[in-house]
Design a protein around this motif. Structure first.
Motif, PDB file in Angstrom:
ATOM      1  N   UNK A   1      -3.058  -1.449 -39.536  1.00 23.51           N
ATOM      2  CA  UNK A   1      -3.129  -2.686 -39.103  1.00 23.51           C
ATOM      3  C   UNK A   1      -1.777  -3.201 -38.501  1.00 23.51           C
ATOM      4  N   UNK A   2      -0.685  -2.584 -39.236  1.00 23.98           N
ATOM      5  CA  UNK A   2       0.849  -2.975 -38.834  1.00 23.98           C
ATOM      6  C   UNK A   2       0.886  -2.412 -37.760  1.00 23.98           C
ATOM      7  N   UNK A   3       0.697  -1.162 -37.357  1.00 18.32           N
ATOM      8  CA  UNK A   3       1.098  -0.502 -36.055  1.00 18.32           C
ATOM      9  C   UNK A   3       0.312  -1.173 -34.905  1.00 18.32           C
ATOM     10  N   UNK A   4      -1.083  -1.490 -35.267  1.00 21.23           N
ATOM     11  CA  UNK A   4      -1.582  -2.092 -33.875  1.00 21.23           C
ATOM     12  C   UNK A   4      -1.030  -3.598 -33.733  1.00 21.23           C
ATOM     13  N   UNK A   5      -0.655  -4.223 -34.635  1.00 21.19           N
ATOM     14  CA  UNK A   5      -0.144  -5.408 -34.387  1.00 21.19           C
ATOM     15  C   UNK A   5       1.162  -5.267 -33.608  1.00 21.19           C
ATOM     16  N   UNK A   6       2.084  -4.262 -34.198  1.00 23.38           N
ATOM     17  CA  UNK A   6       3.351  -3.914 -33.273  1.00 23.38           C
ATOM     18  C   UNK A   6       3.146  -3.605 -31.894  1.00 23.38           C
ATOM     19  N   UNK A   7       1.965  -2.527 -31.650  1.00 17.49           N
ATOM     20  CA  UNK A   7       1.611  -1.954 -30.390  1.00 17.49           C
ATOM     21  C   UNK A   7       1.214  -3.212 -29.419  1.00 17.49           C
ATOM     22  N   UNK A   8       0.256  -4.216 -29.994  1.00 18.30           N
ATOM     23  CA  UNK A   8      -0.235  -5.207 -28.981  1.00 18.30           C
ATOM     24  C   UNK A   8       1.013  -6.178 -28.812  1.00 18.30           C
ATOM     25  N   UNK A   9       2.036  -6.391 -29.747  1.00 20.39           N
ATOM     26  CA  UNK A   9       2.815  -7.469 -29.288  1.00 20.39           C
ATOM     27  C   UNK A   9       3.775  -6.704 -28.347  1.00 20.39           C
ATOM     28  N   UNK A  10       4.104  -5.313 -28.537  1.00 21.90           N
ATOM     29  CA  UNK A  10       4.759  -5.012 -27.717  1.00 21.90           C
ATOM     30  C   UNK A  10       4.389  -4.889 -25.996  1.00 21.90           C
ATOM     31  N   UNK A  11       3.142  -4.412 -25.969  1.00 19.82           N
ATOM     32  CA  UNK A  11       2.497  -4.648 -24.777  1.00 19.82           C
ATOM     33  C   UNK A  11       2.486  -5.981 -24.111  1.00 19.82           C
ATOM     34  N   UNK A  12       2.250  -6.987 -24.838  1.00 20.52           N
ATOM     35  CA  UNK A  12       2.365  -8.366 -24.331  1.00 20.52           C
ATOM     36  C   UNK A  12       4.105  -8.659 -24.039  1.00 20.52           C
ATOM     37  N   UNK A  13       4.765  -8.271 -24.807  1.00 26.21           N
ATOM     38  CA  UNK A  13       6.079  -8.693 -24.553  1.00 26.21           C
ATOM     39  C   UNK A  13       6.918  -7.991 -23.523  1.00 26.21           C
ATOM     40  N   UNK A  14       6.582  -6.566 -23.522  1.00 29.28           N
ATOM     41  CA  UNK A  14       7.390  -5.749 -22.446  1.00 29.28           C
ATOM     42  C   UNK A  14       6.402  -5.171 -21.194  1.00 29.28           C
ATOM     43  N   UNK A  15       5.299  -5.669 -21.018  1.00 26.73           N
ATOM     44  CA  UNK A  15       4.639  -5.423 -19.957  1.00 26.73           C
ATOM     45  C   UNK A  15       4.156  -6.534 -19.393  1.00 26.73           C
ATOM     46  N   UNK A  16       3.307  -6.431 -18.409  1.00 27.55           N
ATOM     47  CA  UNK A  16       2.739  -7.622 -17.483  1.00 27.55           C
ATOM     48  C   UNK A  16       1.475  -7.896 -18.079  1.00 27.55           C
ATOM     49  N   UNK A  17       0.972  -7.303 -19.300  1.00 25.45           N
ATOM     50  CA  UNK A  17       0.046  -7.515 -19.941  1.00 25.45           C
ATOM     51  C   UNK A  17       0.111  -9.244 -20.506  1.00 25.45           C
ATOM     52  N   UNK A  18       1.261  -9.751 -20.757  1.00 31.04           N
ATOM     53  CA  UNK A  18       1.331 -10.952 -21.223  1.00 31.04           C
ATOM     54  C   UNK A  18       1.614 -12.145 -20.093  1.00 31.04           C
ATOM     55  N   UNK A  19       1.345 -11.605 -18.831  1.00 31.16           N
ATOM     56  CA  UNK A  19       1.321 -12.583 -17.608  1.00 31.16           C
ATOM     57  C   UNK A  19       0.016 -13.473 -17.767  1.00 31.16           C
TER      58      UNK A  19
END
Length: 83
Positions: A41-59
């Motif tokens: 759960x912790x790793x999924x949360x971090x992976x998800x957050x990093x994807x949103x923060x550091x890629x265009x996924x958060x656009x």
């Protein structure tokens, strides 16, 4: 992945508040009381957050796909978020 027991994916809006849904999905795939549940759960949360923060996924309008794979017997869990 040899001996794969479960592999499921979900695609969510690339918004930070959707990390909770990703964690819930992860827990649903693993099931209650899984020995890796808290760490996964912790790793999924971090992976998800990093994807949103550091890629265009958060656009606006973009998404993040979370994939959880569990080896038969539940000994190994792999989680991946991609956007």
């Amino acid at each position: 992945m040899a001996g794969l027991a479960v592999r499921e994916s979900v695609t969510l809006a690339g918004r930070a508040e959707r990390a909770r849904v990703a964690r819930t999905f992860d827990g649903g795939v693993l099931g209650p009381g899984h020995p890796c549940g808290d760490v996964a759960a912790l790793l999924v949360s971090e992976l998800f957050g990093n994807s949103v923060r550091y890629s265009r996924s958060g656009d606006p309008g973009e998404t993040v796909t979370v994939t959880v794979a569990v080896r038969a017997g539940g000994g190994i869990v792999r989680a991946r978020a991609s956007g």
